[in-house]
Structure formats: structure tokens, C-alpha cells
Design an enzyme around this catalytic site. Structure first.
Site, PDB file in Angstrom:
ATOM      1  N   CYS A   2      -2.914  -7.816   2.424  1.00  0.00           N
ATOM      2  CA  CYS A   2      -3.857  -8.750   3.047  1.00  0.00           C
ATOM      3  C   CYS A   2      -3.916 -10.073   2.284  1.00  0.00           C
ATOM      4  O   CYS A   2      -3.727 -10.122   1.071  1.00  0.00           O
ATOM      5  CB  CYS A   2      -5.242  -8.136   3.051  1.00  0.00           C
ATOM      6  SG  CYS A   2      -5.311  -6.519   3.803  1.00  0.00           S
ATOM      7  N   ARG A  27       3.187 -12.063   2.317  1.00  0.00           N
ATOM      8  CA  ARG A  27       2.573 -10.881   1.699  1.00  0.00           C
ATOM      9  C   ARG A  27       2.656  -9.673   2.631  1.00  0.00           C
ATOM     10  O   ARG A  27       2.434  -8.548   2.193  1.00  0.00           O
ATOM     11  CB  ARG A  27       1.108 -11.173   1.356  1.00  0.00           C
ATOM     12  CG  ARG A  27       0.943 -12.192   0.246  1.00  0.00           C
ATOM     13  CD  ARG A  27      -0.487 -12.661   0.139  1.00  0.00           C
ATOM     14  NE  ARG A  27      -1.386 -11.615  -0.278  1.00  0.00           N
ATOM     15  CZ  ARG A  27      -1.798 -11.428  -1.523  1.00  0.00           C
ATOM     16  NH1 ARG A  27      -1.382 -12.224  -2.472  1.00  0.00           N
ATOM     17  NH2 ARG A  27      -2.630 -10.463  -1.830  1.00  0.00           N
ATOM     18  N   TRP A  71      -3.275  -6.176   6.561  1.00  0.00           N
ATOM     19  CA  TRP A  71      -2.247  -5.142   6.524  1.00  0.00           C
ATOM     20  C   TRP A  71      -3.013  -3.843   6.667  1.00  0.00           C
ATOM     21  O   TRP A  71      -3.758  -3.460   5.760  1.00  0.00           O
ATOM     22  CB  TRP A  71      -1.533  -5.224   5.180  1.00  0.00           C
ATOM     23  CG  TRP A  71      -0.229  -4.503   5.085  1.00  0.00           C
ATOM     24  CD1 TRP A  71       0.914  -4.785   5.782  1.00  0.00           C
ATOM     25  CD2 TRP A  71       0.092  -3.416   4.212  1.00  0.00           C
ATOM     26  NE1 TRP A  71       1.915  -3.946   5.384  1.00  0.00           N
ATOM     27  CE2 TRP A  71       1.444  -3.094   4.433  1.00  0.00           C
ATOM     28  CE3 TRP A  71      -0.619  -2.694   3.270  1.00  0.00           C
ATOM     29  CZ2 TRP A  71       2.090  -2.069   3.747  1.00  0.00           C
ATOM     30  CZ3 TRP A  71       0.029  -1.667   2.578  1.00  0.00           C
ATOM     31  CH2 TRP A  71       1.364  -1.367   2.828  1.00  0.00           C
ATOM     32  N   ASN A  97     -10.207  -8.188   0.970  1.00  0.00           N
ATOM     33  CA  ASN A  97      -9.027  -7.442   0.518  1.00  0.00           C
ATOM     34  C   ASN A  97      -9.530  -6.333  -0.389  1.00  0.00           C
ATOM     35  O   ASN A  97     -10.416  -6.568  -1.206  1.00  0.00           O
ATOM     36  CB  ASN A  97      -8.093  -8.329  -0.311  1.00  0.00           C
ATOM     37  CG  ASN A  97      -7.366  -9.353   0.536  1.00  0.00           C
ATOM     38  OD1 ASN A  97      -7.464  -9.335   1.750  1.00  0.00           O
ATOM     39  ND2 ASN A  97      -6.639 -10.239  -0.130  1.00  0.00           N
ATOM     40  N   GLY A  98      -8.948  -5.157  -0.294  1.00  0.00           N
ATOM     41  CA  GLY A  98      -9.353  -4.069  -1.184  1.00  0.00           C
ATOM     42  C   GLY A  98      -9.776  -2.848  -0.394  1.00  0.00           C
ATOM     43  O   GLY A  98      -9.529  -2.747   0.811  1.00  0.00           O
ATOM     44  N   GLU A 467      18.758  -0.232  -7.123  1.00  0.00           N
ATOM     45  CA  GLU A 467      18.243  -1.510  -6.633  1.00  0.00           C
ATOM     46  C   GLU A 467      19.045  -1.996  -5.413  1.00  0.00           C
ATOM     47  O   GLU A 467      18.475  -2.514  -4.454  1.00  0.00           O
ATOM     48  CB  GLU A 467      18.264  -2.541  -7.770  1.00  0.00           C
ATOM     49  CG  GLU A 467      17.821  -3.941  -7.400  1.00  0.00           C
ATOM     50  CD  GLU A 467      16.403  -4.051  -6.842  1.00  0.00           C
ATOM     51  OE1 GLU A 467      15.646  -3.066  -6.897  1.00  0.00           O
ATOM     52  OE2 GLU A 467      16.078  -5.122  -6.307  1.00  0.00           O
ATOM     53  N   LYS A 471      17.345  -2.734  -1.848  1.00  0.00           N
ATOM     54  CA  LYS A 471      17.458  -4.020  -1.144  1.00  0.00           C
ATOM     55  C   LYS A 471      17.972  -3.791   0.270  1.00  0.00           C
ATOM     56  O   LYS A 471      17.444  -4.342   1.219  1.00  0.00           O
ATOM     57  CB  LYS A 471      18.433  -4.980  -1.856  1.00  0.00           C
ATOM     58  CG  LYS A 471      17.948  -5.665  -3.102  1.00  0.00           C
ATOM     59  CD  LYS A 471      16.888  -6.708  -2.899  1.00  0.00           C
ATOM     60  CE  LYS A 471      15.517  -6.153  -2.918  1.00  0.00           C
ATOM     61  NZ  LYS A 471      14.830  -5.731  -4.039  1.00  0.00           N
ATOM     62  N   GLU A 474      15.337  -2.057   2.565  1.00  0.00           N
ATOM     63  CA  GLU A 474      14.126  -2.788   2.939  1.00  0.00           C
ATOM     64  C   GLU A 474      14.400  -3.954   3.886  1.00  0.00           C
ATOM     65  O   GLU A 474      13.576  -4.244   4.735  1.00  0.00           O
ATOM     66  CB  GLU A 474      13.279  -3.208   1.726  1.00  0.00           C
ATOM     67  CG  GLU A 474      13.896  -4.135   0.743  1.00  0.00           C
ATOM     68  CD  GLU A 474      13.045  -4.334  -0.519  1.00  0.00           C
ATOM     69  OE1 GLU A 474      11.833  -4.144  -0.491  1.00  0.00           O
ATOM     70  OE2 GLU A 474      13.641  -4.704  -1.549  1.00  0.00           O
ATOM     71  N   HIS A 490      26.522  17.044  -6.454  1.00  0.00           N
ATOM     72  CA  HIS A 490      25.447  18.045  -6.462  1.00  0.00           C
ATOM     73  C   HIS A 490      24.579  17.953  -5.210  1.00  0.00           C
ATOM     74  O   HIS A 490      23.369  18.136  -5.281  1.00  0.00           O
ATOM     75  CB  HIS A 490      24.592  17.873  -7.724  1.00  0.00           C
ATOM     76  CG  HIS A 490      25.379  18.048  -8.989  1.00  0.00           C
ATOM     77  ND1 HIS A 490      25.994  19.226  -9.317  1.00  0.00           N
ATOM     78  CD2 HIS A 490      25.687  17.182  -9.976  1.00  0.00           C
ATOM     79  CE1 HIS A 490      26.637  19.084 -10.469  1.00  0.00           C
ATOM     80  NE2 HIS A 490      26.470  17.845 -10.886  1.00  0.00           N
ATOM     81  N   LYS A 589       4.419  -7.870   0.059  1.00  0.00           N
ATOM     82  CA  LYS A 589       4.901  -8.448  -1.194  1.00  0.00           C
ATOM     83  C   LYS A 589       4.133  -7.896  -2.377  1.00  0.00           C
ATOM     84  O   LYS A 589       4.684  -7.657  -3.445  1.00  0.00           O
ATOM     85  CB  LYS A 589       4.748  -9.971  -1.119  1.00  0.00           C
ATOM     86  CG  LYS A 589       5.275 -10.707  -2.341  1.00  0.00           C
ATOM     87  CD  LYS A 589       6.784 -10.625  -2.385  1.00  0.00           C
ATOM     88  CE  LYS A 589       7.379 -11.172  -3.652  1.00  0.00           C
ATOM     89  NZ  LYS A 589       8.716 -10.587  -3.880  1.00  0.00           N
TER      90      LYS A 589
HETATM   91  C1  G6P Z   1       6.149  -4.277  -3.417  1.00  0.00           C
HETATM   92  C2  G6P Z   1       7.215  -5.322  -3.163  1.00  0.00           C
HETATM   93  C3  G6P Z   1       8.441  -5.036  -4.036  1.00  0.00           C
HETATM   94  C4  G6P Z   1       8.027  -4.972  -5.492  1.00  0.00           C
HETATM   95  C5  G6P Z   1       6.923  -3.941  -5.722  1.00  0.00           C
HETATM   96  C6  G6P Z   1       6.339  -4.049  -7.128  1.00  0.00           C
HETATM   97  O1  G6P Z   1       6.572  -3.042  -2.928  1.00  0.00           O
HETATM   98  O2  G6P Z   1       7.589  -5.334  -1.802  1.00  0.00           O
HETATM   99  O3  G6P Z   1       9.395  -6.066  -3.849  1.00  0.00           O
HETATM  100  O4  G6P Z   1       9.141  -4.662  -6.273  1.00  0.00           O
HETATM  101  O5  G6P Z   1       5.843  -4.178  -4.817  1.00  0.00           O
HETATM  102  O6  G6P Z   1       5.727  -5.288  -7.240  1.00  0.00           O
HETATM  103  P1  G6P Z   1       5.363  -6.018  -8.601  1.00  0.00           P
HETATM  104  O7  G6P Z   1       4.672  -7.271  -8.160  1.00  0.00           O
HETATM  105  O8  G6P Z   1       4.455  -5.084  -9.347  1.00  0.00           O
HETATM  106  O9  G6P Z   1       6.625  -6.277  -9.322  1.00  0.00           O
END
Ligand code: G6P
Length: 594
Positions: A2, A27, A71, A97-98, A467, A471, A474, A490, A589
Site C-alpha cells: 500500500c 509498490r 494491496w 498502511n499496516g 536469483e 527474476k 517474477e 536427487h 516492492k
Molecule cells: C519484495 C520485493 C523483492 C525484495 C523483497 C525483500 O518481495 O518484491 O524484490 O527482494 O521484498 O525486500 P527488501 O526491501 O527487504 O530487500
């Protein structure tokens, strides 16, 4: 996650609110809304994008207002659940937010007192509580309402007939932007960068009373001073600068990010973290905690630290940390978080502090919650990262970890000198990867037709495989899994075949021969194979179906060039599939809920 915005000044609030909400779209959200006071309060909200809101909302005349991107957590995305939420009279509007933990008790009590609820959200109790406690003074009513609320919040309250906004925070960020005969409120810096770079970061428990000419901050009923900060990020940094997507722009910024982050620390005579002093003070072990991409940086950090410092490093997913039973008192804990607001990481940090650990944060957002909890914060110089998929923040985090470890490395003088030289050359090596887009584009076109992909790596490039898979999944929505190459046999072997491509990261280190054997095993099972290999590798071309070459680097730095190549691969695959790259479905985000 949010986003919150607020405006009070001499201009129409609506255009500010809409523009700022657009800046917070990154976000992640599924509905949005605004409330503007012009005598009475007018609310317009729905489960729509901000651009639709801008097109369909009627022109609201007032000069004070609030806005929100939601969100969905408590109640699905819908018109009625979107923020702002109002009290029974419609005179009080709130964005939040929260999460409110004691929702049920509060709601039942309010219903028994005659309050009507229309949404499924927890937020709606807040305007009703403010209505209940309002006795001619809005900030006192907000204070009284928050006294009975348990949970986390960043809220902004608007009331008809009151030329002010009241803002409050607990465990969720909120900033006040200072303008000229106008002031702003936002959950995140990019929302206000078009208008000002002068900000006040609200602290836990603060209540800000903001008019167009004044900002007063109260805590426990008394007025307190909060320092004004200048945000160094520019609005250009938070815009696409001609790139089609933020993700591509941010991938291309990495040579600069490496230079900026290293420059920050190499220019200082003081060690970033004085590990030797900490050892003298009794620190016996090290732990890194993080989530998502930051967790993958932490995993690479384990290899860096263990190779260069020869001390064991534990790495944990922050959300799992509560369930572990280690004794941690003599531990140096490093928490890596780009946003500094990830709820799971903040919770872990609080627990670490409770048990007496020294906590260092590696964060990108100045003034974020992580920096307030940590004993020390090391800032990455990635600049604002807008794309939900993290790219440049990962590289910047690695730079901090390299610098921390190299500073105390047990490596001999020759290796040290060569690592320092390589570090200086890394920006141009990364540039070479960026300039080699054609082959990556071809591989992306090929990959885009599949629905399942494996990424494999060994040693320091195993986390890079994780990673790379993260990527791809997502942004392109292709199911992708990262595996330690030796683990394929395995279980995952059962899935290999013509329809399951494998991306193999082939580093020229002590993993090389084993990786070549894995590749032969994979080819024997007919999986299409794309190798990510160093320039000059003569063998790999005869084994793989396609080869993406990366420049030669000391193996310890290979995660940087490999990760950048895999970021581009994910980006172009997603583009090929027509995905909304910067705002993938269901993702945010900054994840401020557990
Ligand atoms: C969310 C974002 C990711 C990020 C993760 C941790 O899931 O979409 O891209 O890696 O949070 O975020 P931070 O701000 O703690 O690195």
C-alpha cells in the site's frame, strides 16, 4: 504494498494526489482512491489503476486531501474495500498502511455503540474510533483512537472543516514533505520528489499535525522536534529516462551503482564495520538475515566472507528466523534490506536486539525503519529502485559485502591487490554484459515459449541460480527453479526433457569440471541447455545449445556479471511474453506485512 499520499496547500489537491499515487504504483496495488475536503469530504475509490482513476474521477475542488494505493490483505480488492475509509457521518476519512490485530474486539464494541461498517477491512475501525473520541480536537481524537489500536499503522486523517492533516505511524513508514505554503505526506520518498526534497521522517509513535504553513509533531501528548533531511535522490533517478521499463533502466544503471557504492566506502579512512574491534569486544559469530533478492545477496555474502575471512557465516531467511533456536548473544547480525521496511526483516531485527546482538543494516533507503532499529546502517548507493523486481540493489548489496570482507581479508597481498584491481574494473565488465544484449535477446525469445525452466549453479554461483530463477518467475511468470547443480539428480531429473530448458552457470573456478559433467547428464536427458560461460571457454560451445558469454573475472566476482546477464534474460523473456514487467501481478516492492 500500500501507498499513502496527502496534500495541503493552495493548489487543487486532486492533481497532486493522482500524480503522487502514480509515483507509488511500483509498490504494487490492486485498488486506489482519493478523498478531498471542500467543505464536505468527497471520496472517489475503486479496484482500478491510477490512470483510470485519473480519467473517471470527477473534478474535486478542495485544497486538502489524501490518497491511497491498496494491496488487498484484509478483504479482497473492491470498491468498498479500497481506501480512504470514512466514519458514519462521512466527515472523517482515513488512509492506512499496516494491520490492526485487535480488529474483532474493536469492531464489535463499535457496532454495539451504533457504528455501521460497510467494508471487510481492518482500516475502517480507525475513522469510527476517531469519530467516537472526537471532542472538537482532531489530533487528540486520533491520539485516543490509536491508544486502543494494536498492530502496525501509518495513517493520514482528513476531517471536513479542519484545515489540517493528521498523520501517525507505528511500524510502517511515513514522511512529511516540506513545501512553500504547502506540505505533503507520503509513505515513500518518490511520491513527493516532483515537489520537494525536504523531508521529515516520522518516528515510531509520532503524530504529525500538518497545515499548509506549519508542521507540528507530538509524541505522548507533548510537542517534539524532528530534524529536516534533504533527499539526495533526484526526480530523474525516479523516472524512466527513455527506457521502456524501470527494470531495464535499473539494470543499465549498475556500472554506476558499483562505482557509487564502492566510492562511498573506499574513500573513507575508517573501516565500514570494524570487525576486529568487534571481535575484541567478544563477537564470536556472524549471521546475515534477509528476504527475497536480498536473501540471495546474503547467500553470496556467505561465500565471500567464508573465503576471504575464514570465519563461518550463518545465513537465514528473515521470516523463518523466529522459529530457530540458536544462542545468539555474541553474534554480529547483518540484515540486508533494500527498502528497510520489509516486515519480516524488521521483526527479526527487533528479536536480535532483544537478545543482545549487535545489528548492522545494509539498506538503500535513508531514514527507513531498518536504519532506526539497527546499531549501524551501511547505505548502498543504488538510488531509488522502482521496479518491483530488484536488480541494482542486489549488485549494490554485493559491493558492500565485498568491501566489508576485503577490508579484513586473510588473502595474501598479491590476491588482495588483484581483487582490488578487479573491483575497479567491475563497472566496465558489467558494461560489457550490457553491451552483449543480442545473444541474451535470442535466448529470451527461445525461453519465452516454455513454462518450466531450471537454473543451476555451484559454489558462489548457486545463489545466483536462485536469483536468476526468481527474476524469471517474477517478471515472466514462467515457473523457474534455482538448484545447486549437484542436487538435480536427487529429484528434478524426473522433470527434465525436451520441454524443460536448463540454464547452467559455468564459472571457471573449482566447480568447472563438475558443472561440465552435470551439463552432459542434462543433455543426455534431452533438455535444451543455455550456458552462461566466460569468454574464452572453448569447451562449453560443443556441449550447450546456446552460450551467453560474460567477461572473465576473478571467480569471487563472477556473481555480479552472471546476475546482470540473468536479469537481462528475465527482462527480455518477460517482454517477449508481453508481461507488465515493472508491476508483476500479486507482487509488491516493499512487503510490510508478515
Ligand atoms: C519484495 C520485493 C523483492 C525484495 C523483497 C525483500 O518481495 O518484491 O524484490 O527482494 O521484498 O525486500 P527488501 O526491501 O527487504 O530487500
Amino acid at each position: 504494498m500500500c501507498g499513502i499520499v496527502g496534500y495541503i496547500g493552495e493548489k487543487q489537491a486532486q492533481s497532486f494526489l493522482v500524480n503522487s499515487l502514480r509515483r507509488l504504483e511500483y509498490r504494487g496495488y490492486d485498488s486506489c482512491g482519493i478523498a478531498v475536503a471542500d467543505g464536505s469530504i468527497e471520496v472517489y475509490k475503486d479496484a482500478i489503476r491510477v490512470e483510470t482513476l485519473e480519467r473517471v474521477a470527477p473534478q474535486l475542488g478542495g485544497k486538502v486531501g489524501i490518497g491511497h494505493t491498496r494491496w488487498a490483505t484484509c478483504g479482497g480488492p473492491s470498491q468498498v474495500n479500497a481506501h480512504p475509509h470514512c466514519d458514519c457521518t462521512g466527515n472523517i476519512a482515513v488512509v492506512h498502511n499496516g494491520v490492526i490485530n485487535n480488529l474483532q474486539g474493536l469492531k464489535q464494541q463499535l457496532i454495539s455503540e451504533g457504528h455501521n461498517f460497510v467494508s471487510e477491512t481492518d482500516t475502517e475501525v480507525i475513522p469510527h474510533l476517531i469519530e467516537k473520541y472526537y471532542n472538537g480536537n482532531l489530533e487528540k481524537a486520533v491520539e485516543a483512537a490509536l491508544r486502543v489500536v494494536e498492530g502496525s499503522y501509518a495513517i493520514v486523517v482528513l476531517m471536513a472543516g479542519e484545515p489540517k492533516l493528521v498523520a501517525a505511524r507505528k511500524d510502517s513508514p511515513l514522511i512529511i514533505g516540506i513545501g512553500d505554503r504547502e506540505n505533503f505526506i507520503a509513505s515513500d520518498v518518490p511520491a513527493i520528489l516532483d515537489y520537494t526534497n525536504r523531508v521529515i521522517y516520522l518516528e515510531e509513535g509520532d503524530i504529525g499535525v500538518v497545515t499548509k504553513d506549519s508542521i507540528k509533531i507530538r509524541r505522548d501528548g507533548t510537542e517534539v522536534d524532528r530534524e529536516e533531511h534533504k533527499v539526495l535522490w533526484s526526480i530523474e533517478e525516479a523516472q524512466k529516462a527513455g527506457y521502456e521499463h524501470f527494470m531495464l533502466k535499473e539494470i543499465h544503471e549498475q556500472p554506476k551503482v558499483i562505482r557509487d557504492t564502492l566510492g562511498e566506502y573506499t574513500s573513507s579512512a575508517e573501516p565500514v564495520v570494524d570487525l576486529m574491534r568487534l571481535r575484541d569486544e567478544g563477537i564470536e559469530s556472524m549471521l546475515i538475515l534477509a528476504c527475497g533478492t536480498s536473501y540471495h545477496a546474503a547467500l553470496v555474502g556467505k561465500y565471500i566472507v567464508e573465503e576471504l575471512l575464514r570465519i563461518p557465516m550463518m545465513v537465514e531467511i528473515a521470516s523463518e528466523f523466529s522459529y530457530y533456536g540458536q544462542t545468539l548473544a555474541r553474534t554480529l547480525a547483518i540484515v540486508i534490506t533494500q527498502s528497510g521496511e520489509t516486515a519480516d526483516s524488521l521483526k527479526a531485527m527487533k528479536r536480535l536486539k532483544e537478545v543482545g546482538c549487535r545489528v548492522v543494516a545494509i539498506a538503500n533507503v535513508v531514514g527507513s525503519s531498518a536504519s532506526r532499529i539497527a546499531d549501524q546502517t551501511i547505505y548502498t548507493k543504488a538510488g531509488p529502485e522502482i521496479s518491483v523486481a530488484a536488480t541494482k540493489s542486489f549488485t549494490a548489496q554485493l559491493m558492500v559485502l565485498y568491501w566489508l570482507a576485503i577490508g579484513y581479508s586473510k588473502a595474501d597481498a598479491r590476491r588482495l591487490a588483484s581483487m582490488l584491481l578487479e573491483l575497479r574494473q567491475l563497472p566496465s565488465k558489467v558494461q560489457q554484459v550490457l553491451d552483449n544484449e543480442d545473444i541474451i535477446l535470442q535466448c529470451a525469445r527461445y525461453l519465452s515459449k516454455y513454462e518450466n525452466v531450471f537454473f543451476i549453479g555451484r559454489g558462489i554461483n548457486f545463489p545466483v541460480a536462485l536469483e536468476g530463477a526468481l527474476k524469471l518467475k517474477e517478471v515472466s511468470y514462467i515457473h523457474a527453479e534455482g538448484y545447486a547443480a549437484g542436487e538435480l539428480k536427487h529429484g528434478p531429473f524426473a522433470l527434465l526433457g525436451e520441454n524443460t530448458p536448463v540454464i547452467a552457470i559455468v564459472a571457471r573456478d573449482n566447480t568447472y569440471e563438475a558443472m561440465l559433467s552435470n551439463i552432459k547428464e542434462i543433455k543426455a536427458r534431452k533438455s535444451p541447455l543455455i550456458a552462461l560461460a566466460e569468454e574464452g571457454d572453448e569447451v562449453i560451445g560443443s556441449l550447450a545449445d546456446s552460450v551467453i558469454t560474460v567477461p572473465q573475472v576473478d571467480a569471487i566476482f563472477s556473481p555480479v556479471v552472471n546476475a546482470v546477464a540473468l536479469q537481462l534474460l528475465a527482462y527480455y523473456t518477460a517482454k517477449e511474453r508481453g508481461c507488465p514487467i515493472d508491476f508483476p501481478r500479486n507482487l509488491a516492492k516493499s512487503v510490510t506485512v508478515e
